[in-house]
Enzyme design. Sequence first.
Site, PDB file in Angstrom:
ATOM      1  CG  HIS A 144       0.099 -11.516 -18.665  1.00  0.00           C
ATOM      2  ND1 HIS A 144       0.199 -10.561 -19.845  1.00  0.00           N
ATOM      3  CD2 HIS A 144       0.564 -12.307 -19.781  1.00  0.00           C
ATOM      4  CE1 HIS A 144       0.998 -10.308 -21.040  1.00  0.00           C
ATOM      5  NE2 HIS A 144       0.778 -11.659 -21.393  1.00  0.00           N
ATOM      6  CD  GLU A 173       3.928  -1.463   1.577  1.00  0.00           C
ATOM      7  OE1 GLU A 173       2.836  -2.424   1.483  1.00  0.00           O
ATOM      8  OE2 GLU A 173       3.512  -0.795   2.810  1.00  0.00           O
ATOM      9  CB  SER A 203      -1.585  -1.850  12.103  1.00  0.00           C
ATOM     10  OG  SER A 203      -2.633  -0.484  11.634  1.00  0.00           O
ATOM     11  CE  LYS A 254      -2.604  -4.673   8.016  1.00  0.00           C
ATOM     12  NZ  LYS A 254      -2.167  -3.922   7.752  1.00  0.00           N
TER      13      LYS A 254
END
Length: 465
Positions: free
Chosen positions: A162, A296, A283, A289
Amino acid sequence: MEKKGRNEKLWGGRFLQGTDELVEKFHASIDFDKRLYDSDIDGSIAHVKMMAKESIIPQDDAGIIIEGLEKVRKKIENNEIAFSAALEDIHMHIEDALGKEVGEVGKKLHTGRSRNDQVALDVRIYLKKETELIIDLLKGFQKSLVIMAQKHQDVIMPGYTHLQRAQPVLFSHHLMAYYEMFKRDIQRFEDCFKRIDVMPLGAAALAGTTYPLNREFTKELLCFSKVSDNSIDSVSDRDFVMEFISHASITMVHFSRLSEELILWSSSEFSFITISDSFTTGSSIMPQKKNPDVAELVRGKTGRVLGNLINIFTLMKSLPLAYNKDMQEDKEPLFDTVDTLKICTDVYTRMLANILVHKDRMYDACKQGFLNATDLADYLVSKGMTFRRAHSVAGQAVAFALGHGKELNDMTIEEFKTLSELIEKDVYGYLEIDKMIERRISYGGTSFNNVKKAIQNAKVELGLQ
């Protein structure tokens, strides 16, 4: 709209009017099926050799056609043939180019076959090669998993259910879980290969042909395992395409699940791993970043492959036998699935080898969150308490520790004894992280010896010895 004159198409004999220019564009598949040229030429050469063997066409004609087909192959490879919607598909382009190479004799090539069994053959030849390549790529990825697991064999991390910290496990054990998942993927593709490996040529349009085709000979030339048994099914069957994309979808779901974990683990909230700069991006506005864009994007491309699965299922669900033009639409989802799965597997194999694992951070994460609560219950069971009662006592211990800002191993023996007189000082050994790993001895569990054996077995399976 300008219209073509009658009879210019290879199939145009019965038509009184030419094809509308827009219909030509709409009808054509050459933009995507041109990648089948190699398979189409291989199939055509085998067909010609068979026809010559059975005296359907003269041996001399067969030699001329085969030589012409090889010239066409070379011209396509050298980008010397211009593809046009007017010729619809790769089959007609090759036949047209063959005619320009060898003249009238080239028109004998299509004897005893139809574009229906021809395209079924081409897709199967293509998909056999691609399936074998994908299996090899997946095995290469498995090797990366095993090498990484062996390198970090004793690293301990929190296991999750979970998405909550549950029990400590070996990081290598976690990686080997993915090894098992991808092993099943490989097994599925290997099994799917059996149903791809069926030779449909000779079914013609749907009813077979009047020519004495030696389909077994063609099968041997093209290295198929068997000949299709029913001519109608031969040209209308796309189960093997649906099955392949289905297996690819499951594989991509596995990559997506791994992607999700790498994305989480590389975040500052976890800091379990650092993904190499070579497999991350920055970024355009935030200089600090470092984004896990490869993971992704793989996660995103999973939806693309799942979409292809819905595409092919929807395409086939209402088609009557035998061939229907709808089936031309099978190639784009198939080709896209093949391309997507191949690049995702390849990039993941490279990325995994360049991930930095933060051992201490993973270990420290095991010290918080009461990951040893089950072991406290097991300790009480070892002292004679029933598990259900032990589970309750361990839960009370967690509640007490929470209320006092402690972990279980911070509790005093006096505090433990308020919960059960069975608890003695030896309880602390049960609550140590390394000891918790060591005791998970059931087959398939996360004990050090179990995982060491699993890695060793995997190395044997992959030929890494």
